[in-house]
Write a protein that holds these residues in place. Sequence first.
Motif, PDB file in Angstrom:
ATOM      1  N   UNK A 110     -51.156   0.356 -74.140  1.00 25.26           N
ATOM      2  CA  UNK A 110     -50.223   0.267 -73.129  1.00 25.26           C
ATOM      3  C   UNK A 110     -48.863   0.788 -73.596  1.00 25.26           C
ATOM      4  N   UNK A 111     -48.250   0.921 -74.863  1.00 25.84           N
ATOM      5  CA  UNK A 111     -47.216   1.759 -75.307  1.00 25.84           C
ATOM      6  C   UNK A 111     -47.278   3.335 -75.006  1.00 25.84           C
ATOM      7  N   UNK A 112     -48.658   3.712 -75.379  1.00 26.83           N
ATOM      8  CA  UNK A 112     -49.004   5.312 -75.070  1.00 26.83           C
ATOM      9  C   UNK A 112     -48.829   5.413 -73.284  1.00 26.83           C
ATOM     10  N   UNK A 113     -49.596   4.543 -72.843  1.00 23.80           N
ATOM     11  CA  UNK A 113     -49.725   4.653 -71.224  1.00 23.80           C
ATOM     12  C   UNK A 113     -48.092   4.832 -70.737  1.00 23.80           C
ATOM     13  N   UNK A 114     -47.325   3.921 -70.903  1.00 22.45           N
ATOM     14  CA  UNK A 114     -46.004   3.893 -70.315  1.00 22.45           C
ATOM     15  C   UNK A 114     -45.240   5.091 -70.995  1.00 22.45           C
ATOM     16  N   UNK A 115     -45.228   5.364 -72.295  1.00 23.62           N
ATOM     17  CA  UNK A 115     -44.533   6.708 -72.707  1.00 23.62           C
ATOM     18  C   UNK A 115     -45.044   7.803 -71.894  1.00 23.62           C
ATOM     19  N   UNK A 116     -46.388   7.855 -71.727  1.00 22.44           N
ATOM     20  CA  UNK A 116     -46.990   8.959 -70.791  1.00 22.44           C
ATOM     21  C   UNK A 116     -46.424   9.140 -69.725  1.00 22.44           C
ATOM     22  N   UNK A 117     -46.590   7.815 -69.065  1.00 22.58           N
ATOM     23  CA  UNK A 117     -45.808   7.503 -67.449  1.00 22.58           C
ATOM     24  C   UNK A 117     -44.253   7.931 -67.505  1.00 22.58           C
ATOM     25  N   UNK A 118     -43.573   7.285 -68.479  1.00 21.94           N
ATOM     26  CA  UNK A 118     -42.181   7.645 -68.145  1.00 21.94           C
ATOM     27  C   UNK A 118     -41.964   9.144 -68.461  1.00 21.94           C
ATOM     28  N   UNK A 119     -42.714   9.755 -69.447  1.00 26.12           N
ATOM     29  CA  UNK A 119     -42.378  11.059 -69.548  1.00 26.12           C
ATOM     30  C   UNK A 119     -42.783  12.097 -68.042  1.00 26.12           C
ATOM     31  N   UNK A 120     -43.841  11.654 -67.531  1.00 27.31           N
ATOM     32  CA  UNK A 120     -44.112  12.190 -66.426  1.00 27.31           C
ATOM     33  C   UNK A 120     -43.599  11.682 -65.210  1.00 27.31           C
ATOM     34  N   UNK A 121     -43.100  10.595 -65.239  1.00 24.74           N
ATOM     35  CA  UNK A 121     -42.162  10.171 -64.124  1.00 24.74           C
ATOM     36  C   UNK A 121     -43.407   9.306 -63.052  1.00 24.74           C
ATOM     37  N   UNK A 122     -44.365   8.972 -63.425  1.00 24.99           N
ATOM     38  CA  UNK A 122     -45.617   8.463 -62.751  1.00 24.99           C
ATOM     39  C   UNK A 122     -46.419   7.988 -63.518  1.00 24.99           C
ATOM     40  N   UNK A 123     -47.186   6.727 -62.921  1.00 25.72           N
ATOM     41  CA  UNK A 123     -48.279   6.089 -63.809  1.00 25.72           C
ATOM     42  C   UNK A 123     -49.592   7.117 -63.251  1.00 25.72           C
ATOM     43  N   UNK A 124     -49.567   7.882 -62.531  1.00 24.32           N
ATOM     44  CA  UNK A 124     -50.821   8.333 -62.010  1.00 24.32           C
ATOM     45  C   UNK A 124     -51.315   9.359 -63.065  1.00 24.32           C
ATOM     46  N   UNK A 125     -50.344   9.959 -64.021  1.00 18.90           N
ATOM     47  CA  UNK A 125     -50.678  10.847 -65.100  1.00 18.90           C
ATOM     48  C   UNK A 125     -51.346  10.034 -65.909  1.00 18.90           C
ATOM     49  N   UNK A 126     -51.262   8.931 -66.830  1.00 22.72           N
ATOM     50  CA  UNK A 126     -52.015   8.305 -67.629  1.00 22.72           C
ATOM     51  C   UNK A 126     -53.253   7.731 -66.778  1.00 22.72           C
ATOM     52  N   UNK A 127     -53.132   7.258 -65.882  1.00 26.02           N
ATOM     53  CA  UNK A 127     -54.396   6.671 -65.030  1.00 26.02           C
ATOM     54  C   UNK A 127     -55.364   7.641 -64.767  1.00 26.02           C
ATOM     55  N   UNK A 128     -55.064   8.752 -64.452  1.00 22.68           N
ATOM     56  CA  UNK A 128     -56.046   9.956 -64.080  1.00 22.68           C
ATOM     57  C   UNK A 128     -56.282  10.770 -65.279  1.00 22.68           C
ATOM     58  N   UNK A 129     -56.028  10.673 -66.314  1.00 21.96           N
ATOM     59  CA  UNK A 129     -56.140  11.459 -67.421  1.00 21.96           C
ATOM     60  C   UNK A 129     -57.508  11.465 -67.885  1.00 21.96           C
ATOM     61  N   UNK A 130     -58.235  12.481 -68.132  1.00 27.99           N
ATOM     62  CA  UNK A 130     -59.624  12.558 -68.735  1.00 27.99           C
ATOM     63  C   UNK A 130     -59.493  12.084 -70.035  1.00 27.99           C
ATOM     64  N   UNK A 131     -60.707  11.430 -70.646  1.00 24.63           N
ATOM     65  CA  UNK A 131     -60.759  10.770 -71.863  1.00 24.63           C
ATOM     66  C   UNK A 131     -60.570  12.040 -72.881  1.00 24.63           C
TER      67      UNK A 131
END
Length: 147
Positions: A110-131
């Motif tokens: 979740x730390x990675x998820x929200x770091x990535x979301x904050x950097x992108x400005x949206x949760x869709x980036x980590x949600x839709x990221x391919x493994x």
Amino acid sequence: MLYTISEAAVKMRLTPYTLRYYDREGLIPFVERSAGGVRMFKEKDFGWIRLIECMKATGMPIKEIKQFVDWYMEGNSTLQLRRDMFYERKELVEEQIESLQKTLDTIKYKCWFYDTAVAAGTTSVPKNMKPEDMPDEIRQLKGKIDL
């Protein structure tokens, strides 16, 4: 060297109240008293108190710690009982560690998820990221947790 209850409490990072409670519950029956009834702790008593604190940290109830103390005071005839008690505690602590590791894995993800979301400005980036686009550690974590 002898320590008063206040000195012992400071040394053990406990309160005098806690040490008195242990004494009342029969967990430290070997602590000597002065002629005036003042508890006098010796260096060897601190190892025993550390063991009590260790057992408490596993979630062991005072009643079970008291049972261990009673068995200890009975001597070698209770060796198997004391050994079994520690094996049960070991198993319980290993289960607790496993559970905590799963919790830590979820939090790391979740730390990675929200770091990535904050950097992108949206949760869709980590949600839709391919493994395959995730860092290796995160991909492994995601595979271990149910989210």
